[in-house]
Design a protein around this motif. Structure first.
Motif, PDB file in Angstrom:
ATOM      1  N   LEU A 135       3.091 -32.037 -16.364  1.00  0.00           N
ATOM      2  CA  LEU A 135       2.155 -31.026 -16.856  1.00  0.00           C
ATOM      3  C   LEU A 135       2.766 -29.651 -16.659  1.00  0.00           C
ATOM      4  O   LEU A 135       3.650 -29.448 -15.814  1.00  0.00           O
ATOM      5  N   GLN A 136       2.279 -28.715 -17.449  1.00  0.00           N
ATOM      6  CA  GLN A 136       2.762 -27.345 -17.366  1.00  0.00           C
ATOM      7  C   GLN A 136       1.640 -26.400 -17.720  1.00  0.00           C
ATOM      8  O   GLN A 136       1.091 -26.463 -18.821  1.00  0.00           O
ATOM      9  N   GLU A 137       1.260 -25.544 -16.787  1.00  0.00           N
ATOM     10  CA  GLU A 137       0.219 -24.547 -17.065  1.00  0.00           C
ATOM     11  C   GLU A 137       0.744 -23.542 -18.076  1.00  0.00           C
ATOM     12  O   GLU A 137       1.900 -23.105 -18.018  1.00  0.00           O
ATOM     13  N   THR A 138      -0.093 -23.190 -19.031  1.00  0.00           N
ATOM     14  CA  THR A 138       0.228 -22.177 -20.033  1.00  0.00           C
ATOM     15  C   THR A 138      -0.796 -21.055 -19.900  1.00  0.00           C
ATOM     16  O   THR A 138      -1.794 -21.202 -19.190  1.00  0.00           O
ATOM     17  N   GLU A 143      -0.366 -27.874 -20.622  1.00  0.00           N
ATOM     18  CA  GLU A 143       0.368 -28.800 -21.481  1.00  0.00           C
ATOM     19  C   GLU A 143       0.555 -30.103 -20.719  1.00  0.00           C
ATOM     20  O   GLU A 143       0.997 -30.108 -19.560  1.00  0.00           O
ATOM     21  N   VAL A 144       0.196 -31.207 -21.364  1.00  0.00           N
ATOM     22  CA  VAL A 144       0.253 -32.516 -20.730  1.00  0.00           C
ATOM     23  C   VAL A 144       1.382 -33.323 -21.353  1.00  0.00           C
ATOM     24  O   VAL A 144       1.500 -33.395 -22.589  1.00  0.00           O
ATOM     25  N   PHE A 145       2.189 -33.924 -20.507  1.00  0.00           N
ATOM     26  CA  PHE A 145       3.302 -34.754 -20.974  1.00  0.00           C
ATOM     27  C   PHE A 145       2.987 -36.225 -20.702  1.00  0.00           C
ATOM     28  O   PHE A 145       2.632 -36.606 -19.582  1.00  0.00           O
ATOM     29  N   SER A 150       5.474 -34.256 -24.921  1.00  0.00           N
ATOM     30  CA  SER A 150       4.290 -33.415 -24.925  1.00  0.00           C
ATOM     31  C   SER A 150       3.177 -34.037 -25.769  1.00  0.00           C
ATOM     32  O   SER A 150       3.393 -34.445 -26.907  1.00  0.00           O
ATOM     33  N   GLY A 152       0.383 -32.229 -26.092  1.00  0.00           N
ATOM     34  CA  GLY A 152      -0.345 -31.058 -26.543  1.00  0.00           C
ATOM     35  C   GLY A 152      -0.877 -30.237 -25.381  1.00  0.00           C
ATOM     36  O   GLY A 152      -0.693 -30.562 -24.211  1.00  0.00           O
ATOM     37  N   VAL A 153      -1.553 -29.151 -25.739  1.00  0.00           N
ATOM     38  CA  VAL A 153      -2.141 -28.241 -24.754  1.00  0.00           C
ATOM     39  C   VAL A 153      -3.653 -28.458 -24.723  1.00  0.00           C
ATOM     40  O   VAL A 153      -4.305 -28.489 -25.767  1.00  0.00           O
TER      41      VAL A 153
END
Length: 377
Positions: A135-138, A143-145, A150, A152-153
């Motif tokens: 995951l990556q905070e935007t 954003e979820v992997f 990915s 999506g967000v």
């Protein structure tokens, strides 16, 4: 307007699907990502206390649950040995309120199928063979992997991915389940006509022996021992170990042993427990259910607590206009003390048995927790 419009959920169990159902009912777009390639059809039974039944009714699956499960009130204590005489009949607190039975036994796969059908009927997209791996905070979401790609967000990621939660690890929460010192043998068998509610046997070679009806023709039975390394035991050996360990118990155990001899499957797990400290979220990611807290099944509140997590989280998300501290403060205030109390009580009951504490007030502890659970989450 709600705090979230698009939500990803990791996991496919009760907490995950209940969250998906409630959010979808509120107009939220939901994607569920489950590691397993398909819905599991394996598993024994589950005891659903009244406060779990109250949530299942809210989920819109009450009629199906009633058709598939076995409702009952009360609990009997039996002595080991021939005949298994009943030594006490205990009333149970109706933790769901007067409109529900005290408890219901049900097949775990049946419950999973009911929740999955309800979620999909509301437009929830359920992806099997889809492990959340990153995951990556935007600036505006997370954003979820999935399988390293990915997906999506999303406005929010809910980690309802069980005791070995990947999401919990990804957000840096270090609390993990720890063994409590007990192990449990479980099997799914036919129900003798005399079994109309749960029975527990204390004494004999096991810490606890018991069974719970799960349907008109089925029940699950269990034996609790001191935790041992059973990893090298074959399926055939597991059946024989459970059969031999049950020989000290009479009554309906005669029927259980016959089913074991005929080929009923057996599984073995250790009791574990944990409660993640507050907060259960990191930004736009939150853990619930067994990812956030787990306990031994000594008071049969695990499923109820997971369902309550889903209900409370969904209520707070749908009532708010933005995802921020007020949502998380309200969620944690409603859930952490309650889950903590259940875990501590569940562990304490087991520890008293490990310590052979004959002065322990187990009935007082049980009734105290039951009365607390009777208050809505």
């Amino acid at each position: 307007m709600t705090a979230v419009n698009r939500v990803a959920i990791a996991g496919g169990g009760a907490a995950a699907l209940a969250s998906a159902i409630l959010l979808a009912e509120g107009g939220v777009e939901v994607d569920v990502y489950e590691l397993r390639p398909e819905l599991s059809v394996l598993g024994s039974g589950i005891t659903l206390q009244g406060n779990a039944l109250r949530v299942l009714d809210r989920l819109g699956v009450w009629s199906e649950v009633c058709a598939l499960g076995y409702p009952f009130d009360g609990l009997s204590l039996r002595a080991p040995g021939p005949g298994a005489p009943v030594i006490a009949d205990l009333p149970e607190v109706k933790t769901g309120g007067p409109g529900y039975p005290a408890a219901m036994g049900m097949s775990r796969p049946d419950l999973a199928r009911v929740l999955l059908r309800r979620a999909e009927s509301l437009g929830v997209r359920v992806h099997f063979g889809a492990p959340v791996t990153g995951l990556q905070e935007t600036p505006g979401g997370v954003e979820v992997f999935v399988a390293s790609q990915s997906a999506g967000v999303f406005d929010l990621l809910i980690g309802a991915d069980g005791v070995n939660s990947v999401v919990r690890s990804l957000i840096g929460i270090e609390a993990v389940p720890r063994p409590t010192g007990m192990g449990i043998w479980r099997t799914f068998v036919s129900r003798p006509a005399e079994v109309e509610h749960s029975d527990l046997y204390y004494g004999g070679p096991m810490y606890i022996a018991g069974y719970t009806p799960t349907g008109q023709d089925t029940m699950y039975a269990f034996l609790v021992e001191e935790a041992q390394d059973r990893s090298a035991v074959t399926e055939t050996e597991a059946v024989e170990i459970m059969r031999e360990a049950s020989l000290a118990y009479g009554g309906p155990w005669e029927s259980i042993r016959a089913d074991l001899a005929a080929g009923s499957q057996v599984n073995y797990t250790w009791f574990t427990a944990h409660v993640a400290p507050a907060p259960w979220n990191r930004g736009r990611v939150v853990i619930i259910g067994d990812a956030a807290h787990s306990c031994p099944p000594t008071i049969a509140q695990g499923a109820a607590q997971a369902l309550e997590d889903a209900l409370v989280l969904s209520e707070e998300l749908l009532a708010a206009e933005a995802l921020g501290d007020p949502v998380w403060d309200a969620f944690h205030a409603r859930r952490i003390p309650r889950a903590q109390a259940v875990v501590e009580a569940s562990v304490q009951l087991g520890q008293w048995q490990l310590d052979h504490d004959r002065e322990a007030d187990a009935p007082g502890l049980l009734f105290g927790i039951a009365h607390r659970m009777a208050e809505p989450a």
